[in-house]
Design a protein around this motif. Structure first.
Motif, PDB file in Angstrom:
ATOM      1  N   LYS A 487      -6.086  18.146 -26.109  1.00 32.06           N
ATOM      2  CA  LYS A 487      -6.792  19.289 -25.529  1.00 32.06           C
ATOM      3  C   LYS A 487      -8.279  18.992 -25.394  1.00 32.06           C
ATOM      4  CE  LYS A 487      -7.262  24.313 -26.018  1.00 32.06           C
ATOM      5  NZ  LYS A 487      -6.873  25.493 -26.838  1.00 32.06           N
ATOM      6  N   THR A 488      -8.856  18.343 -26.412  1.00 31.14           N
ATOM      7  CA  THR A 488     -10.265  17.952 -26.335  1.00 31.14           C
ATOM      8  C   THR A 488     -10.495  17.008 -25.168  1.00 31.14           C
ATOM      9  OG1 THR A 488     -10.474  18.169 -28.738  1.00 31.14           O
ATOM     10  CG2 THR A 488     -12.163  16.882 -27.608  1.00 31.14           C
ATOM     11  N   ALA A 489      -9.587  16.051 -24.986  1.00 30.31           N
ATOM     12  CA  ALA A 489      -9.710  15.099 -23.875  1.00 30.31           C
ATOM     13  C   ALA A 489      -9.662  15.828 -22.538  1.00 30.31           C
ATOM     14  CB  ALA A 489      -8.588  14.066 -23.959  1.00 30.31           C
ATOM     15  N   ARG A 490      -8.772  16.790 -22.421  1.00 33.00           N
ATOM     16  CA  ARG A 490      -8.688  17.545 -21.164  1.00 33.00           C
ATOM     17  C   ARG A 490      -9.968  18.331 -20.916  1.00 33.00           C
ATOM     18  NH1 ARG A 490      -4.332  22.294 -20.553  1.00 33.00           N
ATOM     19  NH2 ARG A 490      -5.761  23.195 -22.083  1.00 33.00           N
ATOM     20  N   ASN A 491     -10.544  18.896 -21.963  1.00 30.93           N
ATOM     21  CA  ASN A 491     -11.774  19.674 -21.802  1.00 30.93           C
ATOM     22  C   ASN A 491     -12.965  18.798 -21.427  1.00 30.93           C
ATOM     23  OD1 ASN A 491     -10.338  21.956 -22.474  1.00 30.93           O
ATOM     24  ND2 ASN A 491     -10.981  21.968 -24.612  1.00 30.93           N
ATOM     25  N   ILE A 492     -12.884  17.506 -21.741  1.00 30.94           N
ATOM     26  CA  ILE A 492     -13.943  16.582 -21.349  1.00 30.94           C
ATOM     27  C   ILE A 492     -13.788  16.161 -19.897  1.00 30.94           C
ATOM     28  CG2 ILE A 492     -14.825  14.229 -21.708  1.00 30.94           C
ATOM     29  CD1 ILE A 492     -14.251  14.609 -24.698  1.00 30.94           C
ATOM     30  N   VAL A 493     -12.558  15.862 -19.499  1.00 29.30           N
ATOM     31  CA  VAL A 493     -12.309  15.280 -18.175  1.00 29.30           C
ATOM     32  C   VAL A 493     -12.257  16.333 -17.070  1.00 29.30           C
ATOM     33  CG1 VAL A 493     -10.634  13.977 -16.814  1.00 29.30           C
ATOM     34  CG2 VAL A 493     -11.142  13.273 -19.159  1.00 29.30           C
ATOM     35  N   ALA A 494     -11.585  17.455 -17.305  1.00 37.50           N
ATOM     36  CA  ALA A 494     -11.316  18.431 -16.242  1.00 37.50           C
ATOM     37  C   ALA A 494     -12.572  18.978 -15.562  1.00 37.50           C
ATOM     38  CB  ALA A 494     -10.467  19.571 -16.803  1.00 37.50           C
ATOM     39  N   PRO A 495     -13.653  19.339 -16.298  1.00 37.03           N
ATOM     40  CA  PRO A 495     -14.830  19.899 -15.612  1.00 37.03           C
ATOM     41  C   PRO A 495     -15.451  18.971 -14.574  1.00 37.03           C
ATOM     42  CG  PRO A 495     -14.952  20.344 -17.966  1.00 37.03           C
ATOM     43  CD  PRO A 495     -13.814  19.400 -17.766  1.00 37.03           C
ATOM     44  N   LYS A 496     -15.311  17.656 -14.759  1.00 36.06           N
ATOM     45  CA  LYS A 496     -15.863  16.722 -13.780  1.00 36.06           C
ATOM     46  C   LYS A 496     -15.158  16.872 -12.434  1.00 36.06           C
ATOM     47  CE  LYS A 496     -16.831  13.365 -17.458  1.00 36.06           C
ATOM     48  NZ  LYS A 496     -18.299  13.526 -17.489  1.00 36.06           N
ATOM     49  N   LEU A 528     -20.912  22.426 -14.829  1.00 34.48           N
ATOM     50  CA  LEU A 528     -22.359  22.249 -14.919  1.00 34.48           C
ATOM     51  C   LEU A 528     -22.808  21.600 -16.215  1.00 34.48           C
ATOM     52  CD1 LEU A 528     -23.937  25.473 -13.347  1.00 34.48           C
ATOM     53  CD2 LEU A 528     -23.856  23.161 -12.408  1.00 34.48           C
ATOM     54  N   ASN A 529     -22.040  21.771 -17.281  1.00 33.09           N
ATOM     55  CA  ASN A 529     -22.476  21.281 -18.594  1.00 33.09           C
ATOM     56  C   ASN A 529     -21.738  20.023 -19.041  1.00 33.09           C
ATOM     57  OD1 ASN A 529     -24.367  23.392 -19.047  1.00 33.09           O
ATOM     58  ND2 ASN A 529     -22.662  24.766 -19.514  1.00 33.09           N
ATOM     59  N   THR A 530     -21.255  19.224 -18.086  1.00 30.70           N
ATOM     60  CA  THR A 530     -20.583  17.984 -18.471  1.00 30.70           C
ATOM     61  C   THR A 530     -21.563  16.993 -19.084  1.00 30.70           C
ATOM     62  OG1 THR A 530     -20.861  17.192 -16.205  1.00 30.70           O
ATOM     63  CG2 THR A 530     -18.746  18.192 -16.773  1.00 30.70           C
ATOM     64  N   ASP A 531     -22.835  17.055 -18.677  1.00 27.48           N
ATOM     65  CA  ASP A 531     -23.883  16.243 -19.283  1.00 27.48           C
ATOM     66  C   ASP A 531     -25.201  16.974 -19.089  1.00 27.48           C
ATOM     67  OD1 ASP A 531     -25.038  13.889 -16.833  1.00 27.48           O
ATOM     68  OD2 ASP A 531     -24.010  15.765 -16.472  1.00 27.48           O
ATOM     69  N   VAL A 532     -26.311  16.308 -19.408  1.00 28.09           N
ATOM     70  CA  VAL A 532     -27.616  16.971 -19.368  1.00 28.09           C
ATOM     71  C   VAL A 532     -28.045  17.316 -17.949  1.00 28.09           C
ATOM     72  CG1 VAL A 532     -30.090  16.661 -19.827  1.00 28.09           C
ATOM     73  CG2 VAL A 532     -28.409  15.950 -21.516  1.00 28.09           C
ATOM     74  N   ALA A 533     -27.723  16.447 -16.973  1.00 26.43           N
ATOM     75  CA  ALA A 533     -28.395  16.596 -15.687  1.00 26.43           C
ATOM     76  C   ALA A 533     -27.531  16.463 -14.440  1.00 26.43           C
ATOM     77  CB  ALA A 533     -29.536  15.570 -15.604  1.00 26.43           C
ATOM     78  N   SER A 534     -26.563  15.552 -14.403  1.00 24.92           N
ATOM     79  CA  SER A 534     -25.986  15.137 -13.121  1.00 24.92           C
ATOM     80  C   SER A 534     -25.344  16.280 -12.331  1.00 24.92           C
ATOM     81  CB  SER A 534     -24.965  14.018 -13.339  1.00 24.92           C
ATOM     82  OG  SER A 534     -23.863  14.465 -14.106  1.00 24.92           O
ATOM     83  N   SER A 535     -24.550  17.128 -12.989  1.00 29.09           N
ATOM     84  CA  SER A 535     -23.887  18.219 -12.273  1.00 29.09           C
ATOM     85  C   SER A 535     -24.893  19.269 -11.795  1.00 29.09           C
ATOM     86  CB  SER A 535     -22.830  18.873 -13.168  1.00 29.09           C
ATOM     87  OG  SER A 535     -21.820  17.947 -13.497  1.00 29.09           O
ATOM     88  N   LYS A 536     -25.881  19.569 -12.621  1.00 32.57           N
ATOM     89  CA  LYS A 536     -26.914  20.532 -12.232  1.00 32.57           C
ATOM     90  C   LYS A 536     -27.771  19.987 -11.091  1.00 32.57           C
ATOM     91  CE  LYS A 536     -27.164  22.573 -16.871  1.00 32.57           C
ATOM     92  NZ  LYS A 536     -27.992  22.739 -18.086  1.00 32.57           N
ATOM     93  N   GLN A 592     -20.477  15.517 -32.861  1.00 33.06           N
ATOM     94  CA  GLN A 592     -19.141  15.322 -32.325  1.00 33.06           C
ATOM     95  C   GLN A 592     -19.251  14.778 -30.910  1.00 33.06           C
ATOM     96  OE1 GLN A 592     -16.573  15.268 -34.059  1.00 33.06           O
ATOM     97  NE2 GLN A 592     -15.832  17.238 -34.802  1.00 33.06           N
ATOM     98  N   ILE A 593     -18.336  13.955 -30.508  1.00 35.01           N
ATOM     99  CA  ILE A 593     -18.433  13.255 -29.227  1.00 35.01           C
ATOM    100  C   ILE A 593     -18.568  14.213 -28.057  1.00 35.01           C
ATOM    101  CG2 ILE A 593     -17.087  11.866 -27.588  1.00 35.01           C
ATOM    102  CD1 ILE A 593     -16.148  10.223 -29.937  1.00 35.01           C
ATOM    103  N   GLU A 594     -17.730  15.235 -28.027  1.00 31.41           N
ATOM    104  CA  GLU A 594     -17.767  16.133 -26.872  1.00 31.41           C
ATOM    105  C   GLU A 594     -19.073  16.914 -26.788  1.00 31.41           C
ATOM    106  OE1 GLU A 594     -15.026  17.859 -30.100  1.00 31.41           O
ATOM    107  OE2 GLU A 594     -15.495  15.934 -29.177  1.00 31.41           O
ATOM    108  N   GLU A 595     -19.686  17.186 -27.927  1.00 27.08           N
ATOM    109  CA  GLU A 595     -20.973  17.873 -27.919  1.00 27.08           C
ATOM    110  C   GLU A 595     -22.097  16.923 -27.507  1.00 27.08           C
ATOM    111  OE1 GLU A 595     -21.418  21.094 -28.255  1.00 27.08           O
ATOM    112  OE2 GLU A 595     -19.249  21.268 -28.457  1.00 27.08           O
ATOM    113  N   ALA A 596     -22.031  15.686 -28.016  1.00 27.34           N
ATOM    114  CA  ALA A 596     -23.066  14.709 -27.678  1.00 27.34           C
ATOM    115  C   ALA A 596     -23.071  14.389 -26.193  1.00 27.34           C
ATOM    116  CB  ALA A 596     -22.853  13.438 -28.488  1.00 27.34           C
ATOM    117  N   MET A 597     -21.898  14.348 -25.576  1.00 23.12           N
ATOM    118  CA  MET A 597     -21.819  14.082 -24.140  1.00 23.12           C
ATOM    119  C   MET A 597     -22.630  15.092 -23.342  1.00 23.12           C
ATOM    120  SD  MET A 597     -17.835  13.164 -23.459  1.00 23.12           S
ATOM    121  CE  MET A 597     -17.080  11.629 -23.979  1.00 23.12           C
ATOM    122  N   LYS A 598     -22.645  16.306 -23.805  1.00 20.05           N
ATOM    123  CA  LYS A 598     -23.304  17.380 -23.059  1.00 20.05           C
ATOM    124  C   LYS A 598     -24.817  17.388 -23.240  1.00 20.05           C
ATOM    125  CE  LYS A 598     -19.285  20.465 -23.524  1.00 20.05           C
ATOM    126  NZ  LYS A 598     -18.817  21.749 -24.093  1.00 20.05           N
TER     127      LYS A 598
END
Length: 741
Positions: A487-496, A528-536, A592-598
């Motif tokens: 589920k964590t993996a899906r939450n990382i990949v799907a928003p992109k 929008l929150n997949t990382d710090v900047a690219s999506s925004k 945590q990895i998913e938080e650091a990615m953002k």
């Protein structure tokens, strides 16, 4: 502890039978270790061995062999495994597994272990009994009789319409051939050839290494899978152990796990070598490793360090990490669990080295599940054997002093400092491990996302085709019933994928109506929150392209506020940008990895041709950077060059410059241009420096500074001679200059 090889032979009973299951002589050796060890200085001074053990445990904890970092490694690798399995590129054909030291958490920065990746082919069904045959699929029957060595099998091809052997006539010899008694068997070279053709699974620079294909620090193996426990290993399930390990529960799990069939690498010595497949029980072994305590794991790490320091420089790959792991399993199985404590680390290590010594002496290291499979077969030559025995003898007799000679991770130096009571900071090493794990998993997440898009649709396909593909991918991800790390993996990949879908929709809207629909904005907002900047930044670019300059300004201000130059790390999936030296970033890696990615990564911004109307005209030329001559020099790794891709920080300042120009904010415009120039001059980790220079050159043209613009384009060509849009800009600039004259 033994003065020479004869002593060891005498005390171990002189066992030379290499075909027995070794269980009794293993226990005999262990008893001898503790009996004869009492006569040595180490066992005469228990305080000494306990002090060394505790100091050694502290050093290992400092270099990352501690419970927290082990669990972090495991979680990172299992999350990576889940993300790759979620990729639509592989889900219909392949199942992905990560094996070995990285996912076990039994490595260090100094050991620098490879990442072993196994891809299971789903289109074939391997069975061990005729009753398991199923219609409509390719059934392969495991042949495990006297004609194959223990630990190996042949794969007989069966008919798809009936549980019968495939007839001998009309057989394509590339895939299979008949054995001596006429059975049609699969060739083991089939998977090795197939893996070299799997674009995206293995990158360029692939080297064949046995059954694996190695690229940089990744070993990739294709395998068939059998869902039932190997017949040759079933005796192990009923075997009683001294230490009640593994437990019945663990054995039951191992029995229910799949086993892999991989092509045999190297010279196995069989007359039917091309038909033999190695039985791999690595899933069961991963389960066993997850049930070891910290002292047992440290013993394994020390054994690998010892072989790397003292044996590999003389005889590389003679004693493998897998042999060390097998030795550890046998020792744990045949000792009381109470022995494996931190204060006994030196004793436990000595026990393992003794057993390894005995294995080499007898030239037999029995596989843990299939004892008849000798892992040392053909490895220990008469020239090698006495040298390695002398090395191990020296290590045993040194009572731990030999460990001071281990340079891997500076273990020897650190241990010396510990005994001198000199304080050393353990946090830097753990931060480095966290940083490496975080960057790797984040990079793989980008590759999974882009790999799915690439395999599903080429960059230059029509927008409607891309839209349908994206909707299908998102639908598949949403419909997945998953929990935990999946589920964590899906939450990382799907928003992109959501952001990409919104961007393609917005490009279509801008082309038709010069506006952005509510549906497009909805999809964009989900990512929008997949990382710090690219999506925004993509959102700001869309707003800029539709003339909504004030809304775009607000988005850019928000990005700049969160883009801490001391913390945020640039990341590109196509071009290596180097490592950061910022301590603030390293400190944040413990998140945590998913938080650091953002919050600490800024991915590059990429526009496909079907997103062209979301992209400023100054950046669109990057989609046409390659002439026909340039394309001849591109590889599969350069497919991104059909897109417009730019570093987030560069694009942030460029958009600010353009927007402030339209809003007539001259001072803000000057500051933005100054930041863009300074970033290009001072930032050493730009993935797309040539693109940044091309954008700066166009800003200089807008400032009526053509000479500076030409300088920018020339510098851009110095960075990348081919596949560079600077050629277009130079031609246009010279044409404008000539016409103006």
């Amino acid at each position: 502890m033994y003065s020479n090889c004869k002593d060891v032979k005498r005390h171990c009973g002189g066992i030379n039978d290499k075909t027995n299951n070794n269980i009794y002589y293993v226990r005999h050796c262990i008893q001898r270790v503790f009996t004869y060890g009492k006569n040595t200085r180490m066992f005469q001074a228990p305080d000494y061995t306990e002090a060394v053990s505790l100091k050694l445990s502290e050093v290992l904890a400092d270099i990352g062999v501690n419970t927290r970092m082990i669990l972090k490694r495991r979680r990172s690798m299992l999350l990576l495994e889940s993300m790759i399995n979620m990729s639509s590129s592989f889900c219909n054909m392949l199942q992905h597994y990560i094996m070995g030291s990285q996912v076990e958490g039994t490595t260090t920065l100094g050991l620098n272990s490879d990442i072993d990746r196994v891809f299971r082919l789903k289109m074939h069904r391997v069975i061990q009994d005729w009753s398991d045959w199923q219609p409509g699929v390719i059934n392969l029957l495991m042949i495990q009789d006297h004609s194959v060595s223990p630990g190996y099998c042949r794969l007989q091809v069966l008919r798809c319409d009936a549980p019968l052997p495939l007839p001998e006539c009309g057989i394509p010899t590339f895939f299979w051939r008949t054995d001596r008694i006429g059975r049609v068997c699969f060739r083991n070279s089939f998977l090795s050839m197939l893996i070299l053709d799997l674009n995206g699974v293995v990158q360029h620079g692939v080297v064949q290494h046995g059954p694996a294909c190695t690229s940089e620090d990744v070993d990739v193996v294709l395998a068939f899978t059998c869902t039932t426990w190997p017949l040759q290993a079933r005796q192990w399930l009923h075997q009683q152990s001294v230490g009640q390990w593994p437990t019945d529960e663990i054995k039951q799990y191992c029995c229910s796990s799949d086993c892999f069939l991989v092509g045999v690498g190297g010279q196995h010595g069989s007359e039917n070598e091309d038909l033999e497949w190695r039985i791999s029980t690595c899933l069961a072994e991963r389960c066993l490793m997850y049930n070891l305590n910290i002292t047992q794991i440290r013993c394994y790490v020390l054994m690998k360090m010892i072989t790397k320091t003292f044996i590999d420089p003389l005889f590389n790959d003679v004693i493998s990490s897998y042999m060390c792991k097998t030795v550890l399993f046998h020792c744990i199985e045949n000792t009381q669990s109470i022995i494996w404590q931190e204060r006994n680390l030196i004793v436990c290590l000595s026990l393992c080295i003794h057993y390894l010594y005995t294995n080499i002496l007898n030239e037999n290291c029995p596989h843990f599940f299939i004892p008849g499979n000798n892992l040392m077969r053909g490895k220990i030559t008469p020239e090698v054997k006495p040298v390695i025995l002398d090395i191990l003898q020296h290590i045993i007799n040194s009572n731990g002093v030999a460990l001071l000679g281990i340079k891997c991770d500076d273990l020897g130096s650190r241990l010396q400092l510990k005994f001198n009571n000199i304080l050393i900071c353990p946090f830097r090493t753990c931060e480095d491990i966290s940083k490496k794990l975080l960057k790797y998993v984040t990079g793989v997440a980008l590759h999974v996302y882009e790999g799915s898009l690439y395999f599903g649709s080429h960059y230059n396909r029509e927008p409607i085709q891309v839209l349908n593909m994206l909707k299908q991918i998102i639908s598949d991800l949403v419909s997945l019933q998953c929990h935990g790390l999946d589920k964590t993996a899906r939450n990382i990949v799907a928003p992109k994928f959501c952001t990409k879908l919104g961007s393609v929709l917005a490009s279509f809207d801008i082309q038709q109506y010069n506006t952005i629909s509510a549906e497009a904005l909805k999809w964009i907002s989900l990512g929008l929150n997949t990382d710090v900047a690219s999506s925004k930044l993509k959102l700001a670019s869309m707003l800029y392209c539709t003339g909504q300059f004030r809304r775009a300004e607000i988005v850019l201000c928000d990005i700049e506020r969160h883009y801490d130059l001391k913390t945020v790390e640039p990341l590109c999936s196509n071009v290596y940008v180097g490592d950061t030296r910022a301590q603030a970033f390293n400190a944040e890696c413990d998140l945590q990895i998913e938080e650091a990615m953002k919050c600490i990564f800024a991915n590059c911004v990429q526009f496909w041709p079907c997103e062209v109307y979301c992209c400023p005209k100054e950046l669109r030329q990057e989609m046409f950077r390659s002439t026909e001559e340039d394309k001849a020099f591109r590889t599969i790794d350069d497919m991104w060059m059909d897109t417009a891709e730019v570093d987030s920080l560069t694009f942030l300042y460029f958009l600010q410059y353009k927007i402030y120009s339209h809003l007539n904010k001259q001072e803000d415009k000057r500051v933005a241009l100054s930041k863009l120039t300074r970033t290009i001059e001072q930032e050493p980790r730009l993935a797309h420096e040539e693109t940044a220079l091309n954008l700066l050159g166009q800003c200089m043209e807008q400032e009526h500074r053509p000479i500076n613009a030409l300088q920018c384009y020339s510098l851009s060509l110095n960075v990348r001679r081919r596949n560079n849009a600077a050629k277009i800009h130079i031609c246009r600039l010279l044409s404008t200059f000539v016409h103006s004259r």
